[in-house]
Design a protein around this motif. Sequence first.
Motif, PDB file in Angstrom:
ATOM      1  N   ILE A   1       0.719  -1.206   0.074  1.00 22.55           N
ATOM      2  CA  ILE A   1      -0.132  -0.052   0.137  1.00 22.55           C
ATOM      3  C   ILE A   1       0.654   1.344  -0.032  1.00 22.55           C
ATOM      4  O   ILE A   1       0.532   2.155  -0.633  1.00 22.55           O
TER       5      ILE A   1
ATOM      6  N   VAL B   1       2.006   1.936  -3.415  1.00 19.47           N
ATOM      7  CA  VAL B   1       1.236   2.415  -4.335  1.00 19.47           C
ATOM      8  C   VAL B   1       1.248   4.027  -4.157  1.00 19.47           C
ATOM      9  O   VAL B   1       1.368   4.884  -4.874  1.00 19.47           O
TER      10      VAL B   1
ATOM     11  N   LEU C   1      -4.971   3.365  -5.153  1.00 15.44           N
ATOM     12  CA  LEU C   1      -5.291   1.980  -4.564  1.00 15.44           C
ATOM     13  C   LEU C   1      -6.540   1.378  -4.843  1.00 15.44           C
ATOM     14  O   LEU C   1      -6.655   0.060  -4.785  1.00 15.44           O
TER      15      LEU C   1
ATOM     16  N   SER D   1      -5.993  -0.950  -7.458  1.00 17.15           N
ATOM     17  CA  SER D   1      -5.260  -2.138  -6.938  1.00 17.15           C
ATOM     18  C   SER D   1      -6.177  -3.256  -6.508  1.00 17.15           C
ATOM     19  O   SER D   1      -6.345  -4.325  -6.696  1.00 17.15           O
TER      20      SER D   1
END
Length: 326
Positions: free
Chosen positions: A115, A118, A242, A245
């Motif tokens: 995370i 990202v 995010l 993703s």
Amino acid sequence: MKKEFLVYIAILVVALMFPVLVDDVYIMHTGVLAFIYILLATGLNLLTGYTGQLSLAHASFFGVGAYTSAILTVTYGWGFWPAIIASAVLAGVCGIFLGFPALKLKGPYLVMSTIGFVHITHELFLNWVSVTRGPMGITGIDFPPGFNLGEFAVDFSNPHHYFYLVLFWVVIVFIFVYSLINSKMGRGLKAIRENDIAAECLGINLKSYKLFAFSIGALFAGIAGSLYVHYIGYVSPDSFTLAESINILVMVILGGMGTLLGPIFGAVGITFLLENMRFLAEYRLIIYGIILMLIMFFAPGGLMGYVLKFTAGRNNEKLKMVQEDE
């Protein structure tokens, strides 16, 4: 094995016939996007489904591939084919870069590190204005150059033709993953997924195998990013967040993690589902969430998990009937 190949061939035939049978440009456009997402979902499935390394950084690799191809073609005048190769290589290098800290992290700690990656890449896309043009994005990205096949002209500005270019890469990636999963390295990746300590005791080099999975998964995302920007003609940081993703991860989970066909069904299903619910406006994501919850409740192993479970049940019933007859 024979039945397995027949299924693969049947799916390929359907894909080849899709542009021939579909006249609607919007449906064709959705099909192109769906097959680009197949590349993304397949790469993440190799990392998460087969190797057991849960990652939420796939949008970053997607963005690296997209921006690399956009910058090389628009700013430096590269051709499409050298740019897509460079996009794949650079995304793969970024995968290795992220893979190093992942070697010492597991579970939620690994997820948190991805995370963070990202957010780092998104800030680079947004604030490195001299290279990425920041929030304005990069425009004027051309379609790949067409060519002639006898009397038939291939024009990639036509989504029907562009679909075959994306399909070409999907087939290449699928053959590679199929060969990999059925090789010694593929068995090693699955062993790491089940128990990395036991895998290491069996002589599997965890460092090499994990870095390989991260790099190859990222490489596929880089190819997808290049194909995406040359189709859309524009790239901006908003496409690589995010949330993107998570969307790719949902495709893998919904289709069935650790299966070859799962990412294909998941990517196509989610893409068409979201596009066909646009008329619902702000209620679209609510209904989308409810549908996902229902699917996960009734098919926790994903669509392919349900199919495999159903097929195994039918085979067990047939075996039981044969035994009873004897």
